[in-house]
Scaffold this active site. Structure first.
Site, short mmCIF file in Angstrom:
data_model
loop_
_atom_site.label_atom_id
_atom_site.label_comp_id
_atom_site.label_asym_id
_atom_site.label_seq_id
_atom_site.Cartn_x
_atom_site.Cartn_y
_atom_site.Cartn_z
N SER A 1 2.59 -2.21 -12.29
CA SER A 1 1.47 -2.03 -12.90
C SER A 1 0.84 -3.21 -13.15
O SER A 1 0.02 -3.69 -14.44
CB SER A 1 1.77 -1.43 -14.10
N GLU B 1 11.82 2.13 -4.16
CA GLU B 1 11.33 3.63 -3.63
C GLU B 1 12.31 3.86 -2.39
O GLU B 1 12.69 4.80 -2.29
CB GLU B 1 10.09 3.67 -3.29
N GLY C 1 0.68 -2.63 -6.35
CA GLY C 1 0.93 -1.32 -5.48
C GLY C 1 -0.65 -0.54 -5.90
O GLY C 1 -1.53 -1.15 -5.24
N GLY C 2 -0.71 0.11 -6.80
CA GLY C 2 -1.93 1.13 -7.11
C GLY C 2 -3.22 0.15 -7.15
O GLY C 2 -4.17 0.36 -6.61
N TRP D 1 0.96 -1.23 0.05
CA TRP D 1 -0.08 -0.12 0.12
C TRP D 1 1.01 1.13 0.07
O TRP D 1 0.18 2.35 0.16
CB TRP D 1 -0.94 -0.13 1.15
#
Ligand code: 13P
Length: 246
Positions: free
Chosen positions: A209, A97, A230-231, A10
Site C-alpha cells: 500500500s 502471492e 502494486g496498485g 503490475w
C-alpha cells in the site's frame, strides 16, 4: 550511500496495448529523474514491448517470476535466459502471492534465485510475514527463515530485498514508517550475518500500500531504501509521483 530504488509490480494487470499507453504517458513524467533506479515489472507478455519502449531511458524492466530449469517440458513456464534475451535485466522472486497461491517454498525460491543470478539476471527477492504471524510474535522467525533458507548459498551481488508484510498488500493498510524501519533493521542485521559488511550496500525496499502520500515518510527511514509498488504503480501519474518522492 544507497541509491533509492523504486519498482512497480503490475501483477496480472495491463495488456500489451495498455503497457504501451502507460509508457507513453510515464516516460516524459520521469525523464529528469537522475538519482533513483526506476524499474517496472509488467506481465511477461508485455516485457518485449516494455523493453522496446524504455530503450535509452532511465527506466528498466523486470520479470515477475521465472522457473529454475534452463529449458524443458515445463508447460507455461519461462526461463532466466528467455527473460534476459528479451532485454530484461531483473526478475522478482518470492512475491507473497507466489508463496501463497502457488505454494512456492523457501527451498523452491532458493533454486529460482540461484538460476536467475547464474544466468545474469538481477533479483528482487521478496519476504514478509502474514498478519497471524505478526500477531503471534513470529515476525523475526519468519523473516529470518525466508532469508536464510531462500538465500542459502547465494552471493549478495545483484540482490535487492523487498520486505512486503502480507497484511499490507493491496489492503490500503500501510506499515507505519516505524514498523517498516524496525523490520528493515532486522532484515539488514540478518543480511549482515549472511554477507558481512556487504549488507550495508544492499537495498531493502518496502512494499504494501505505498502511495504518493505516504512514500516520502517511509523513505525518510534509514533502512528503507526504496519501494515495491502494486496498485499505485498502474497509473502513470501516481507512480511518477512516487518515483519523485523527494
Ligand atoms: P500494493 O501496493 O497494491 O499493496 O501491492 C504491493 C505489492 O505486492 C508489490 O509487489
Amino acid at each position: 550511500m544507497r541509491r533509492p530504488f523504486i519498482s512497480a509490480n503490475w501483477k496480472m494487470y495491463k495488456t500489451i496495448k495498455q503497457t504501451a499507453e502507460f509508457f507513453k504517458e510515464f516516460l516524459p513524467l520521469v525523464k529528469d529523474v537522475k538519482d533513483v533506479d526506476i524499474v517496472i515489472a509488467p506481465p511477461a507478455l508485455s516485457i518485449p514491448k516494455a523493453v522496446e519502449l524504455t530503450k535509452g531511458s532511465n527506466v528498466e524492466i523486470s520479470a515477475q517470476n521465472l522457473y529454475f530449469e534452463k529449458e524443458g517440458a515445463f508447460t507455461g513456464e519461462i526461463s532466466a535466459d528467455m527473460i534476459l534475451e528479451a532485454g530484461c535485466p531483473y526478475t522478482i522472486v518470492g512475491h507473497s502471492e507466489r508463496r501463497q497461491y502457488f505454494n512456492e517454498s523457501d527451498e523452491f525460491l532458493n533454486k529460482k534465485t540461484k538460476a536467475a543470478l547464474a544466468a545474469g539476471l538481477k533479483v528482487i527477492f521478496c519476504i514478509g510475514e502474514t498478519l497471524s504471524e505478526r500477531e503471534g510474535g513470529k515476525i523475526e522467525e519468519v523473516l529470518g527463515r525466508q532469508l536464510t533458507e531462500g538465500l542459502k548459498d547465494i552471493s549478495a551481488d545483484k540482490l535487492v530485498i523487498a520486505y512486503e508484510p502480507v497484511w499490507a498488500i493491496g489492503t490500503g493498510v500501510t506499515a507505519s514508517p516505524e514498523q517498516a524501519q524496525d523490520a528493515h533493521a532486522f532484515v539488514r542485521g540478518k543480511l549482515k550475518a549472511l554477507y558481512g559488511v556487504k549488507a550495508d550496500d544492499l537495498r531493502i525496499l518496502y512494499g504494501g500500500s505505498v502511495k504518493p502520500n505516504n512514500v516520502k515518510e517511509l523513505m525518510s527511514k534509514p533502512d528503507v531504501d526504496g519501494a515495491l509498488v502494486g496498485g499505485a504503480s498502474l497509473k502513470a501519474d501516481s507512480f511518477s509521483q512516487i518515483v519523485k518522492f523527494k
